[in-house]
Scaffold this motif. Structure first.
Motif, PDB file in Angstrom:
ATOM      1  N   LEU A  69     -14.392   7.628  -8.217  1.00  0.00           N
ATOM      2  CA  LEU A  69     -13.580   8.764  -8.039  1.00  0.00           C
ATOM      3  C   LEU A  69     -13.586   9.254  -6.738  1.00  0.00           C
ATOM      4  N   LEU A  70     -14.796   9.305  -5.968  1.00  0.00           N
ATOM      5  CA  LEU A  70     -14.844   9.693  -4.667  1.00  0.00           C
ATOM      6  C   LEU A  70     -14.061   8.940  -3.951  1.00  0.00           C
ATOM      7  N   ASP A  71     -14.095   7.308  -3.967  1.00  0.00           N
ATOM      8  CA  ASP A  71     -13.530   6.627  -3.233  1.00  0.00           C
ATOM      9  C   ASP A  71     -11.981   6.525  -3.387  1.00  0.00           C
ATOM     10  N   ALA A  72     -11.618   6.709  -4.602  1.00  0.00           N
ATOM     11  CA  ALA A  72     -10.128   6.717  -5.009  1.00  0.00           C
ATOM     12  C   ALA A  72      -9.524   7.970  -4.324  1.00  0.00           C
ATOM     13  N   SER A  73     -10.308   9.222  -4.379  1.00  0.00           N
ATOM     14  CA  SER A  73      -9.681  10.459  -3.769  1.00  0.00           C
ATOM     15  C   SER A  73      -9.593  10.353  -2.285  1.00  0.00           C
ATOM     16  N   CYS A  74     -10.470   9.591  -1.515  1.00  0.00           N
ATOM     17  CA  CYS A  74     -10.618   9.395  -0.246  1.00  0.00           C
ATOM     18  C   CYS A  74      -9.233   8.723   0.413  1.00  0.00           C
ATOM     19  N   ARG A  75      -9.229   7.573  -0.759  1.00  0.00           N
ATOM     20  CA  ARG A  75      -8.104   6.720  -0.153  1.00  0.00           C
ATOM     21  C   ARG A  75      -6.825   7.352  -0.379  1.00  0.00           C
ATOM     22  N   SER A  76      -6.708   8.141  -1.627  1.00  0.00           N
ATOM     23  CA  SER A  76      -5.337   8.819  -1.772  1.00  0.00           C
ATOM     24  C   SER A  76      -5.081   9.802  -0.790  1.00  0.00           C
ATOM     25  N   PHE A  77      -6.134  10.612  -0.305  1.00  0.00           N
ATOM     26  CA  PHE A  77      -6.047  11.617   0.752  1.00  0.00           C
ATOM     27  C   PHE A  77      -5.754  10.912   2.299  1.00  0.00           C
ATOM     28  N   ASN A  78      -6.316   9.777   2.381  1.00  0.00           N
ATOM     29  CA  ASN A  78      -6.033   9.274   3.770  1.00  0.00           C
ATOM     30  C   ASN A  78      -4.596   8.699   3.943  1.00  0.00           C
ATOM     31  N   TRP A  79      -4.091   8.030   2.573  1.00  0.00           N
ATOM     32  CA  TRP A  79      -2.710   7.624   2.582  1.00  0.00           C
ATOM     33  C   TRP A  79      -1.913   8.834   2.589  1.00  0.00           C
ATOM     34  N   ALA A  80      -2.003  10.035   2.146  1.00  0.00           N
ATOM     35  CA  ALA A  80      -1.105  11.167   2.016  1.00  0.00           C
ATOM     36  C   ALA A  80      -1.124  11.714   3.337  1.00  0.00           C
ATOM     37  N   TYR A  81      -2.260  11.759   4.027  1.00  0.00           N
ATOM     38  CA  TYR A  81      -2.288  12.454   5.112  1.00  0.00           C
ATOM     39  C   TYR A  81      -1.540  11.556   6.318  1.00  0.00           C
ATOM     40  N   GLN A  82      -1.784  10.064   6.429  1.00  0.00           N
ATOM     41  CA  GLN A  82      -0.918   9.479   7.152  1.00  0.00           C
ATOM     42  C   GLN A  82       0.693   9.353   6.913  1.00  0.00           C
ATOM     43  N   PHE A  83       1.063   9.249   5.567  1.00  0.00           N
ATOM     44  CA  PHE A  83       2.263   9.634   5.322  1.00  0.00           C
ATOM     45  C   PHE A  83       2.939  10.879   5.571  1.00  0.00           C
ATOM     46  N   SER A  84       2.365  12.141   5.611  1.00  0.00           N
ATOM     47  CA  SER A  84       2.993  13.139   5.928  1.00  0.00           C
ATOM     48  C   SER A  84       3.013  13.349   7.513  1.00  0.00           C
TER      49      SER A  84
END
Length: 177
Positions: free
Chosen positions: A48-63
């Motif tokens: 879950l920590l890995d998935a949340s970090c990956r999701s956060f990184n993707w969202a940060y780059q996207f935004s």
């Protein structure tokens, strides 16, 4: 009168013992909640920590790309939509893994973490507001990590005086006091 050799008798006893052991090993009383082993829980928490970090990184780059490049980035961002589905699916799957084997405080912290991740507004024009959302996500990750440490007994207990002393000394050395 038939005689059996000792090898045949030993094989019969061994077979009976393995069948009995298999039946005992499969016994699971109904109605008794079972948590996963410490290793299973640690793996689910890590996932879950890995998935949340990956999701956060993707969202940060996207935004960030959408905010800085504007309309010029729309074609590139549309190509990233399947990756967004994959990342969010991975995050939800990891949450279900925690729900399956985690304890109640960890599950609550995990749900807060996923909520904070889903609250990231990708179309946010104001960089400061997006930064506040990102800081809330980082705080939720820290709270989840603390709940995991408590569940897996990685945190020091009140009776572990020497360990607590060493931990305080290390933290003082890190802060430079």
């Amino acid at each position: 009168m038939t005689f059996t050799t000792s090898g045949v008798a030993a094989a019969g006893i061994k077979a009976t013992g393995s069948v009995t052991a298999a039946l005992i090993g499969r016994y699971r009383p109904t109605g008794v909640p079972r948590l996963g082993s410490k290793e299973d829980r640690a793996e689910a928490y890590r996932r879950l920590l890995d998935a949340s970090c990956r999701s956060f990184n993707w969202a940060y780059q996207f935004s960030h790309l959408q905010r800085e490049a504007g309309r010029a980035a729309h074609k590139l961002l549309l190509g990233q939509i399947p990756l967004a589905w994959e990342v969010s699916g991975e995050l939800i799957g990891a949450l279900h893994g925690v729900r399956l084997c985690g304890t109640v405080p960890v599950i609550a912290a995990a749900e807060d973490l996923v909520t904070a991740t889903s609250n990231l507004e990708l179309n946010e024009k104001d960089g400061a507001r997006f930064q506040q959302q990102a800081e809330a996500l980082v705080a939720a990750q820290a709270a989840f990590l603390d709940a995991c440490r408590e569940d897996l007994a990685y945190a020091t207990r009140w009776w572990q005086l020497v360990r607590r002393y060493k931990e305080r000394r290390f933290l003082r050395a890190q802060t430079g006091r």
